[in-house]
Design an enzyme around this catalytic site. Structure first.
Site, PDB file in Angstrom:
ATOM      1  N   CYS A  53       0.785  -1.238   0.000  1.00 31.20           N
ATOM      2  CA  CYS A  53       0.000   0.000   0.000  1.00 31.20           C
ATOM      3  C   CYS A  53       0.818   1.290   0.000  1.00 31.20           C
ATOM      4  O   CYS A  53       0.492   2.210  -0.770  1.00 31.20           O
ATOM      5  CB  CYS A  53      -1.001   0.000   1.151  1.00 31.20           C
ATOM      6  SG  CYS A  53      -0.771  -1.193   2.439  1.00 31.20           S
TER       7      CYS A  53
ATOM      8  N   ARG B  61       6.797 -11.442   5.288  1.00 28.23           N
ATOM      9  CA  ARG B  61       6.385 -11.209   6.672  1.00 28.23           C
ATOM     10  C   ARG B  61       6.918 -12.343   7.540  1.00 28.23           C
ATOM     11  O   ARG B  61       6.864 -13.509   7.134  1.00 28.23           O
ATOM     12  CB  ARG B  61       4.852 -11.156   6.783  1.00 28.23           C
ATOM     13  CG  ARG B  61       4.218 -10.065   5.945  1.00 28.23           C
ATOM     14  CD  ARG B  61       2.708 -10.095   6.023  1.00 28.23           C
ATOM     15  NE  ARG B  61       2.106  -9.167   5.073  1.00 28.23           N
ATOM     16  CZ  ARG B  61       0.798  -9.076   4.846  1.00 28.23           C
ATOM     17  NH1 ARG B  61      -0.040  -9.849   5.514  1.00 28.23           N
ATOM     18  NH2 ARG B  61       0.335  -8.214   3.965  1.00 28.23           N
TER      19      ARG B  61
ATOM     20  N   GLN C 227       0.800 -11.184  -3.150  1.00 27.77           N
ATOM     21  CA  GLN C 227      -0.574 -10.728  -2.960  1.00 27.77           C
ATOM     22  C   GLN C 227      -1.138 -10.221  -4.277  1.00 27.77           C
ATOM     23  O   GLN C 227      -0.458  -9.493  -5.007  1.00 27.77           O
ATOM     24  CB  GLN C 227      -0.632  -9.575  -1.954  1.00 27.77           C
ATOM     25  CG  GLN C 227      -0.644  -9.983  -0.507  1.00 27.77           C
ATOM     26  CD  GLN C 227      -0.916  -8.780   0.380  1.00 27.77           C
ATOM     27  OE1 GLN C 227      -0.322  -7.728   0.203  1.00 27.77           O
ATOM     28  NE2 GLN C 227      -1.804  -8.932   1.339  1.00 27.77           N
TER      29      GLN C 227
ATOM     30  N   ASP D   7      -2.889  -7.700  -4.935  1.00 20.69           N
ATOM     31  CA  ASP D   7      -3.231  -6.503  -4.193  1.00 20.69           C
ATOM     32  C   ASP D   7      -3.819  -5.445  -5.118  1.00 20.69           C
ATOM     33  O   ASP D   7      -3.412  -5.336  -6.277  1.00 20.69           O
ATOM     34  CB  ASP D   7      -1.961  -5.941  -3.548  1.00 20.69           C
ATOM     35  CG  ASP D   7      -2.213  -5.387  -2.170  1.00 20.69           C
ATOM     36  OD1 ASP D   7      -3.382  -5.335  -1.763  1.00 20.69           O
ATOM     37  OD2 ASP D   7      -1.242  -5.002  -1.511  1.00 20.69           O
TER      38      ASP D   7
ATOM     39  N   HIS E 197      -5.582  -1.211  -4.803  1.00 13.11           N
ATOM     40  CA  HIS E 197      -6.044  -0.090  -3.992  1.00 13.11           C
ATOM     41  C   HIS E 197      -6.901   0.825  -4.855  1.00 13.11           C
ATOM     42  O   HIS E 197      -6.552   1.114  -5.998  1.00 13.11           O
ATOM     43  CB  HIS E 197      -4.857   0.681  -3.398  1.00 13.11           C
ATOM     44  CG  HIS E 197      -4.061  -0.153  -2.440  1.00 13.11           C
ATOM     45  ND1 HIS E 197      -2.984  -0.902  -2.844  1.00 13.11           N
ATOM     46  CD2 HIS E 197      -4.229  -0.393  -1.111  1.00 13.11           C
ATOM     47  CE1 HIS E 197      -2.499  -1.560  -1.798  1.00 13.11           C
ATOM     48  NE2 HIS E 197      -3.235  -1.278  -0.746  1.00 13.11           N
TER      49      HIS E 197
ATOM     50  N   LYS F  81     -14.532  -3.527   7.194  1.00  4.28           N
ATOM     51  CA  LYS F  81     -14.082  -4.411   6.117  1.00  4.28           C
ATOM     52  C   LYS F  81     -15.091  -5.511   5.867  1.00  4.28           C
ATOM     53  O   LYS F  81     -15.945  -5.804   6.694  1.00  4.28           O
ATOM     54  CB  LYS F  81     -12.727  -5.029   6.446  1.00  4.28           C
ATOM     55  CG  LYS F  81     -12.753  -6.020   7.599  1.00  4.28           C
ATOM     56  CD  LYS F  81     -11.436  -6.767   7.753  1.00  4.28           C
ATOM     57  CE  LYS F  81     -11.490  -7.760   8.911  1.00  4.28           C
ATOM     58  NZ  LYS F  81     -10.310  -8.637   8.959  1.00  4.28           N
TER      59      LYS F  81
ATOM     60  N   HIS G  26      -8.387  -0.941   0.462  1.00  4.69           N
ATOM     61  CA  HIS G  26      -7.455  -2.034   0.169  1.00  4.69           C
ATOM     62  C   HIS G  26      -8.299  -3.216  -0.296  1.00  4.69           C
ATOM     63  O   HIS G  26      -9.329  -3.513   0.318  1.00  4.69           O
ATOM     64  CB  HIS G  26      -6.677  -2.462   1.421  1.00  4.69           C
ATOM     65  CG  HIS G  26      -5.942  -1.358   2.096  1.00  4.69           C
ATOM     66  ND1 HIS G  26      -4.593  -1.195   1.971  1.00  4.69           N
ATOM     67  CD2 HIS G  26      -6.369  -0.366   2.919  1.00  4.69           C
ATOM     68  CE1 HIS G  26      -4.201  -0.153   2.699  1.00  4.69           C
ATOM     69  NE2 HIS G  26      -5.273   0.358   3.282  1.00  4.69           N
TER      70      HIS G  26
END
Length: 585
Positions: free
Chosen positions: A275, A304, A322, A324, A326, A406, A452
């Site tokens: 992000c 991670r 990911q 991912d 946004h 979320k 996200h």
């Protein structure tokens, strides 16, 4: 309570206490830590000299069933902190004393007694043991106290409980089926991926066959995103420390980040999330409301730290990719954007063969950033999007992150297991931290909304779910090898090679087995790889320009067996398989 349908967690938590009561009777020197309910059952952690064995589990389970049949009451007592401390000091229960310190000052301290066993517990529990139903102990494992490798290793006993024996038997059957579908086992058989201590735990190496499937997934994903108004971006794997300070990761997430590198005198960290990088792209120039929404997506590899004890094949790793994205938009656009994300998510899951999808909506917690009216608008947008898609859902009141509400989407696989996958997360925090702005229609500066969004989540974990869902027998469009051509004997190798070449020219993932091995052995080898179609060619097929089609048997689990189909001209088979791939069948 006895006339009510009890929550499954209450049954299982109570079963954990019954198990602890039995262990206390059998091994009086045992010290007890915690025994919570879990998604699949319950466990209890013990510190004792005796090393538990599978035979011990049988004895414990037998005594648990006897105790359940005796209708032993669960008695709740509220005591002072000093009384609880004195009780557990007298019993030498050092772990309970440690857990007692976790209870905030002013909060009620409660004890539950079941038979001769008294535990520190908030509850709730059943009224008596007969309400627990059917139980089964499922395994023993080591577990560090409080999950810290520096602490003592305890013995963890796992079990499960259901209201009826029929439900328990169904669950145990599902567990056995899951073992057959274990993605780690199938991954070896089909040569899809591997892990290596020399590389490092939790880091995945994709083999050619696994990489083929990954490429199909990524290509489909990218094409679908372009069609749905997203732009793709690529961002670095590392970033300066000040980026992570601004985002808040160094303040809240540092223990999960790798690692502080010195580059030209500046500290850098490997990214745990994408992000902040997408935000920096947004900030490269002033933005107008006319440019919004910005929908930016990335297959971004992140790292991670996960404790070694929780690493599990593809499902829990330290390095993963990911899918991912946004979305940065105006408040007026947010409702439509969320509805479109839900619709897009459902399209993706249906294409991959998952029809049973449920939404979980998490709302504003007690401690939250952002104005209440923003939370209300964001939560309503999420709820309306769920309803618009006609999805079943549950609301988790107060379960949102501090920076926004979320939606979590959970899918059910072929054997009924639920997996948490897609996440759609509002964020009021990062737009403020990075001072995001756009010029509105009124000519003034405004702060945009940010969402996200990950559909597949971790590509590695999704791939593991996919392997187990299909037991390795992927649909034709996903299969790493869609067709294998088998020659009856080496005399027909040239014709088999010609068939392969024609299929490959049309984009079919195909290979040939031209060896002198018996045809039965060739079929068995192909079965281990779960190849959807086998084309057998011999003298007649060569003379007529045809192929003898064998199809993977969909009535048998595992996809290792075949049924004979028709003998058809090659162009007819080609048209058929191309249509099947297009239909995602």
């Amino acid at each position: 309570m006895s006339d009510q349908i009890l929550p499954l967690n209450t049954l299982r938590h109570s079963a954990a206490h019954v198990m602890a009561a039995v262990v206390a009777k059998l091994w009086p020197d045992a010290k007890f830590d915690i025994g919570p309910a879990t998604a699949d059952g319950f466990y209890y952690d013990f510190d004792m000299e005796h090393h538990l064995s599978p035979e011990d589990l049988k004895e414990i389970e037998s005594r648990m069933r006897k105790m359940i049949g005796q209708k032993v009451p669960f008695l709740r007592t509220e005591v002072s902190r000093e009384e609880a401390k004195a009780l557990f000091q007298e019993k030498g229960q050092t772990y309970k004393l440690s857990r007692l310190e976790d209870i905030p000052e002013g909060e009620t301290v409660s004890l539950y007694t079941c038979g001769e066993f008294t535990d520190l517990c908030r509850g709730p529990h059943v009224e008596n043991s007969s309400q627990i139903g059917a139980v089964k102990l499922t395994g023993i494992a080591g577990s560090y106290f409080r999950g810290d490798e520096k602490n003592k290793m305890l013995q963890r006993v796992y079990g499960t409980a259901f209201p009826t024996k029929q439900e328990l038997d169904q669950y145990l059957q599902q567990v056995e089926e899951a073992k057959k579908r274990d993605h780690r086992k199938i991954g070896v058989e089909m040569e899809l991926f591997s892990t290596h201590e020399e590389i490092g735990p939790g880091l995945i190496s994709w083999h050619p066959m696994g990489a083929r499937i990954r490429n199909v997934i990524e290509t489909f994903w990218r094409d679908a995103h372009y069609r749905n108004g997203y732009e793709l971006v690529y961002t670095p794997h590392v970033g300066r420390a000040n980026l992570w300070e601004t985002s808040g990761h160094l303040g809240f997430y540092k223990e999960n980040m790798y690692s502080n590198m010195d580059i030209d005198g500046d500290p850098y960290y490997v990214k745990p999330m994408n992000c902040p990088f997408h935000i920096m792209i947004y900030k490269t120039k002033p933005r107008s409301y006319r440019e919004l929404p910005c929908r930016w997506a990335e297959f971004g590899t992140v790292y991670r730290y996960e404790k070694a004890g929780v690493l599990h094949g593809l499902m829990r790793v330290r390095g993963f990719t990911q899918d991912d994205a946004h979305i940065i938009c105006t408040p007026e656009q947010i409702m439509d954007e969320i509805r479109e994300v839900i619709r897009f998510s459902m399209y993706i899951w249906r294409c991959f063969g998952f029809k049973d999808v449920k939404a979980y909506l998490s709302t504003r917690p007690a401690k939250a950033v952002g104005a209440p009216e923003k939370w209300e608008q964001a939560t309503q947008a999420l709820l309306e999007a769920i309803k618009a898609e006609g999805m079943s859902y549950q609301v988790d009141e107060g379960g949102g992150a501090f920076y926004g509400p979320k939606i979590d989407l959970k899918i059910k696989d072929a054997i009924g297991r639920e997996w948490q996958t897609s996440t759609i997360q509002f964020d009021f925090n990062l737009p403020e931290r990075f001072q995001l702005e756009y010029i509105g229609q009124d000519g003034l500066r405004h702060q945009p909304y940010m969402v996200h969004r990950a559909l597949l989540g971790s590509l590695e974990r999704f791939f593991g779910i996919l392997v187990e869902h299909y037991a390795g027998a992927f649909p034709t469009w996903l299969a790493p090898e869609q067709v294998r051509v088998l020659s009856i004997s080496e005399k027909f190798a040239d014709y088999a090679a010609k068939v392969e070449k024609e299929l490959r020219a049309q984009g079919i993932r195909v290979s040939s087995d031209l060896s002198a091995s018996p045809i039965g052995a060739k079929v068995k080898t192909a079965g281990l790889l779960r190849i959807p179609y086998l084309l057998v060619v011999g003298e007649k097929e060569q003379a007529d320009g045809t192929v003898a089609v064998s199809l993977r048997d969909r009535t048998k689990a595992g996809g290792k067996y075949y049924v004979k189909g028709d003998v058809v001209p090659l162009d007819q088979f080609l048209a058929r398989i191309l249509q099947e791939i297009q239909d995602k069948a």
